[in-house]
Design a protein around this motif. Structure first.
Motif, mmCIF file in Angstrom:
data_model
loop_
_atom_site.group_PDB
_atom_site.id
_atom_site.type_symbol
_atom_site.label_atom_id
_atom_site.label_comp_id
_atom_site.label_asym_id
_atom_site.label_seq_id
_atom_site.Cartn_x
_atom_site.Cartn_y
_atom_site.Cartn_z
ATOM 1 N N ILE A 1 47.919 27.574 38.760
ATOM 2 C CA ILE A 1 46.618 28.052 38.292
ATOM 3 C C ILE A 1 46.478 29.512 38.731
ATOM 4 C CG2 ILE A 1 44.124 27.790 38.608
ATOM 5 C CD1 ILE A 1 44.649 24.732 38.787
ATOM 6 N N GLY A 2 46.332 30.389 37.747
ATOM 7 C CA GLY A 2 46.267 31.832 38.026
ATOM 8 C C GLY A 2 44.870 32.384 37.877
ATOM 9 N N GLY A 3 43.877 31.510 37.831
ATOM 10 C CA GLY A 3 42.481 31.946 37.718
ATOM 11 C C GLY A 3 41.637 30.786 37.246
ATOM 12 N N LEU A 4 40.415 30.697 37.772
ATOM 13 C CA LEU A 4 39.499 29.610 37.400
ATOM 14 C C LEU A 4 38.145 30.233 37.090
ATOM 15 C CD1 LEU A 4 40.362 27.070 40.254
ATOM 16 C CD2 LEU A 4 40.730 26.684 37.804
ATOM 17 N N ASP A 5 37.756 30.189 35.840
ATOM 18 C CA ASP A 5 36.414 30.646 35.467
ATOM 19 C C ASP A 5 35.551 29.396 35.354
ATOM 20 O OD1 ASP A 5 34.116 31.430 34.184
ATOM 21 O OD2 ASP A 5 35.117 32.700 32.702
ATOM 22 N N LYS A 6 34.924 29.024 36.477
ATOM 23 C CA LYS A 6 34.165 27.765 36.565
ATOM 24 C C LYS A 6 32.958 27.798 35.630
ATOM 25 C CE LYS A 6 36.168 25.685 40.330
ATOM 26 N NZ LYS A 6 36.632 24.322 40.437
ATOM 27 N N GLU A 7 32.353 28.964 35.497
ATOM 28 C CA GLU A 7 31.136 29.074 34.682
ATOM 29 C C GLU A 7 31.411 28.757 33.213
ATOM 30 O OE1 GLU A 7 28.059 32.639 34.099
ATOM 31 O OE2 GLU A 7 29.060 32.554 36.048
ATOM 32 N N ASN A 8 32.547 29.259 32.714
ATOM 33 C CA ASN A 8 32.841 29.091 31.291
ATOM 34 C C ASN A 8 33.930 28.059 31.005
ATOM 35 O OD1 ASN A 8 31.026 31.232 30.325
ATOM 36 N ND2 ASN A 8 32.373 32.541 31.550
ATOM 37 N N GLY A 9 34.427 27.394 32.053
ATOM 38 C CA GLY A 9 35.432 26.348 31.862
ATOM 39 C C GLY A 9 36.769 26.875 31.354
ATOM 40 N N ILE A 10 37.150 28.060 31.857
ATOM 41 C CA ILE A 10 38.405 28.669 31.366
ATOM 42 C C ILE A 10 39.468 28.693 32.474
ATOM 43 C CG2 ILE A 10 39.452 30.743 30.362
ATOM 44 C CD1 ILE A 10 36.618 31.416 29.287
ATOM 45 N N LEU A 11 40.646 28.193 32.091
ATOM 46 C CA LEU A 11 41.798 28.136 32.994
ATOM 47 C C LEU A 11 42.748 29.284 32.643
ATOM 48 C CD1 LEU A 11 43.784 26.346 34.853
ATOM 49 C CD2 LEU A 11 44.604 25.431 32.674
ATOM 50 N N THR A 12 43.249 29.974 33.667
ATOM 51 C CA THR A 12 44.246 31.018 33.414
ATOM 52 C C THR A 12 45.601 30.561 33.927
ATOM 53 O OG1 THR A 12 42.597 32.766 33.608
ATOM 54 C CG2 THR A 12 44.880 33.427 33.881
ATOM 55 N N VAL A 13 46.625 30.697 33.071
ATOM 56 C CA VAL A 13 48.004 30.525 33.540
ATOM 57 C C VAL A 13 48.798 31.750 33.098
ATOM 58 C CG1 VAL A 13 48.050 27.977 33.522
ATOM 59 C CG2 VAL A 13 48.756 29.208 31.491
ATOM 60 N N VAL A 14 49.813 32.073 33.883
ATOM 61 C CA VAL A 14 50.663 33.224 33.553
ATOM 62 C C VAL A 14 52.089 32.702 33.427
ATOM 63 C CG1 VAL A 14 51.543 35.438 34.390
ATOM 64 C CG2 VAL A 14 49.125 34.856 34.692
ATOM 65 N N ILE A 15 52.680 32.942 32.261
ATOM 66 C CA ILE A 15 53.999 32.350 31.979
ATOM 67 C C ILE A 15 55.059 33.437 31.831
ATOM 68 C CG2 ILE A 15 55.307 30.851 30.409
ATOM 69 C CD1 ILE A 15 52.708 29.486 29.638
ATOM 70 N N GLN A 16 56.134 33.266 32.588
ATOM 71 C CA GLN A 16 57.269 34.191 32.492
ATOM 72 C C GLN A 16 58.379 33.530 31.686
ATOM 73 O OE1 GLN A 16 59.255 35.119 36.225
ATOM 74 N NE2 GLN A 16 59.980 37.051 35.349
ATOM 75 N N ILE B 1 50.601 36.559 50.231
ATOM 76 C CA ILE B 1 51.764 37.313 49.743
ATOM 77 C C ILE B 1 52.218 36.737 48.409
ATOM 78 C CG2 ILE B 1 54.123 38.062 50.276
ATOM 79 C CD1 ILE B 1 53.486 37.595 53.242
ATOM 80 N N GLY B 2 52.355 37.597 47.402
ATOM 81 C CA GLY B 2 52.801 37.139 46.084
ATOM 82 C C GLY B 2 53.914 38.000 45.540
ATOM 83 N N GLY B 3 54.854 37.330 44.859
ATOM 84 C CA GLY B 3 55.935 38.069 44.198
ATOM 85 C C GLY B 3 56.159 37.480 42.819
ATOM 86 N N GLY B 4 56.419 38.326 41.828
ATOM 87 C CA GLY B 4 56.688 37.862 40.457
ATOM 88 C C GLY B 4 55.537 37.020 39.925
ATOM 89 N N VAL B 5 55.863 35.859 39.297
ATOM 90 C CA VAL B 5 54.785 35.006 38.793
ATOM 91 C C VAL B 5 54.142 34.178 39.917
ATOM 92 C CG1 VAL B 5 55.180 34.866 36.316
ATOM 93 C CG2 VAL B 5 56.515 33.407 37.844
ATOM 94 N N GLY B 6 54.499 34.496 41.144
ATOM 95 C CA GLY B 6 53.772 33.958 42.301
ATOM 96 C C GLY B 6 52.532 34.802 42.597
ATOM 97 N N ILE B 7 52.403 35.945 41.936
ATOM 98 C CA ILE B 7 51.220 36.795 42.189
ATOM 99 C C ILE B 7 49.947 36.159 41.609
ATOM 100 C CG2 ILE B 7 50.157 39.058 41.802
ATOM 101 C CD1 ILE B 7 52.984 40.294 41.896
ATOM 102 N N PRO B 8 49.932 35.674 40.342
ATOM 103 C CA PRO B 8 48.670 35.098 39.817
ATOM 104 C C PRO B 8 48.091 33.964 40.671
ATOM 105 C CG PRO B 8 50.170 35.583 38.027
ATOM 106 C CD PRO B 8 50.941 35.809 39.288
ATOM 107 N N PRO B 9 48.883 32.970 41.126
ATOM 108 C CA PRO B 9 48.249 31.927 41.943
ATOM 109 C C PRO B 9 47.674 32.430 43.262
ATOM 110 C CG PRO B 9 50.630 31.562 41.770
ATOM 111 C CD PRO B 9 50.276 32.626 40.790
ATOM 112 N N ILE B 10 48.184 33.593 43.734
ATOM 113 C CA ILE B 10 47.636 34.161 44.972
ATOM 114 C C ILE B 10 46.180 34.605 44.771
ATOM 115 C CG2 ILE B 10 47.806 36.388 46.255
ATOM 116 C CD1 ILE B 10 49.438 34.144 47.523
ATOM 117 N N TYR B 11 45.820 34.901 43.508
ATOM 118 C CA TYR B 11 44.456 35.392 43.234
ATOM 119 C C TYR B 11 43.390 34.342 43.585
ATOM 120 C CZ TYR B 11 40.503 36.815 40.244
ATOM 121 O OH TYR B 11 39.253 37.107 39.751
ATOM 122 N N PRO B 12 43.422 33.108 42.998
ATOM 123 C CA PRO B 12 42.413 32.127 43.431
ATOM 124 C C PRO B 12 42.544 31.743 44.906
ATOM 125 C CG PRO B 12 43.966 31.140 41.850
ATOM 126 C CD PRO B 12 44.240 32.601 41.877
#
Ligand SMILES: Cc1cc2nc3c(=O)[nH]c(=O)nc-3n(C[C@H](O)[C@H](O)[C@H](O)COP(=O)(O)OP(=O)(O)OC[C@H]3O[C@@H](n4cnc5c(N)ncnc54)[C@H](O)[C@@H]3O)c2cc1C
Ligand code: FES
Length: 287
Positions: A49-64, A104-115
């Motif tokens: 999970i690379g982001g959670l917009d709880k208010e609008n029910g939107i899930l973010t994923v980042v795919i490499q 600490i985030g690297g590559g597509v490990g950076i988005p999950p570090i955000y939440p």
């Protein structure tokens, strides 16, 4: 069906998808993941999970794009839908008040570090984040992590932006700056997580990492995601994905990740040869 509300290219071969998934988003917590399936013939692939917009029910994923399925998913467009999004899966990241935390985030490990950084900040921690990439053009999520962290540190292998070196180059300096670090959470390629674990082992700093072994069912039934942690067998999908990095057998994990490389290469080459236009990736409704 789970509609893609927007799709943005963050850097070559890496796309951010914002997906309508209100039920999942209402329950999801930082550090958990989902399993996506593009269509009836599609492979089930885990994505953090690379982001959670709880208010609008939107899930973010980042795919490499690394193989057939990720390449096919990255061809989807805004307005298309994933057939399944299953989740939230796995246990959330520890988010108590530790004190000084380093994410600490690297590559597509950076988005999950955000939440994860957002969760640690909300719990009252001082959050410093370190992100790393090979070169400036591959850095992602700088804006999000600037907002979520008290301080954002950036390293590039070639020195084109921020500190010249690896995330551990910065981590080692932070470890020596006189203020104790209470908790480190890292997500990224296995060699990076292993290097972070080695950098903090002797200092006995509580260091956790998010493991990404091959997964199939994501519910603890198939055993595909077996990892060894502290000499015990664990299933990353239900016992993790977060584990104490000082206890993880990274060598075993690396070799298990390579198990299907020859088959994966054949599938990817075939996909590229057919320019994604092969029957195995088309939903039956498209045929
Ligand atoms: C908990 C978790 C979170 C993940 N989060 C992300 C993410 O946020 N973004 C992202 O781009 N990738 C993420 N991955 C990895 C992603 O699931 C794989 O890269 C993807 O399945 C590759 O499929 P493919 O067909 O394109 O590549 P393949 O050709 O099948 O494989 C390419 C590489 O991906 C690995 N892989 C293949 N299948 C799986 C699988 N089912 N589970 C895990 N790894 C696999 C292989 O070991 C190989 O190294 C995550 C994996 C896990 C377990
Ligand atoms: S993916 Fe099957 S047990 Fe974890």
């Amino acid at each position: 069906m789970f509609k893609i509300l927007d799709k943005v290219e963050l850097c070559p071969k890496i796309f951010r998808f914002r997906i309508e998934a209100s039920k999942i988003v209402s329950k999801a917590l930082p550090g958990q993941f989902v399993i996506l399936r593009q269509n009836e013939r599609g492979e089930r692939v885990p994505m953090s999970i690379g982001g959670l917009d709880k208010e609008n029910g939107i899930l973010t994923v980042v795919i490499q794009e690394v193989g057939k399925t990720s390449a096919s998913m990255n061809q989807m467009k805004t307005g298309d839908s994933f057939l399944d999004v299953v989740g939230p899966l796995g246990l959330p990241t520890h988010s108590e008040n530790f004190g000084r935390c380093v994410c600490i985030g690297g590559g597509v490990g950076i988005p999950p570090i955000y939440p994860i950084a957002q969760g640690l900040k909300a719990a009252g921690n001082k959050v410093e984040t370190i992100i790393g990439a090979r070169t400036k053009d591959l850095l992602i999520y700088q804006e999000e992590l600037t907002e979520a962290s008290d301080i954002l540190h950036i390293a590039t292998d070639d020195g084109s932006f921020g500190t010249h070196g690896f995330v551990t180059t910065i981590l080692e300096k932070l470890c020596e700056d006189g203020t104790p670090i209470d908790f480190i959470m890292c997500v990224g390629p296995v060699p990076m997580m292993r290097a972070v674990a080695e950098a903090t082992r002797a200092k006995k700093i509580k260091t956790w990492c998010s493991l990404n072994p091959i997964m199939v069912d994501g519910t603890g039934m198939c055993g595909a995601c077996r990892v060894t942690v502290g000499g015990n067998t664990k299933f990353a999908c239900v016992d993790g994905p977060d584990f104490d990095a000082h206890e993880v057998d990274f060598g075993e994990m690396t070799s298990r990740l390579k198990m299907y490389h020859s088959q994966e290469k054949v599938a990817y080459d075939r996909f590229l040869e057919h320019k994604g236009d092969c029957k195995c990736q088309q939903a039956s409704s498209d045929e």
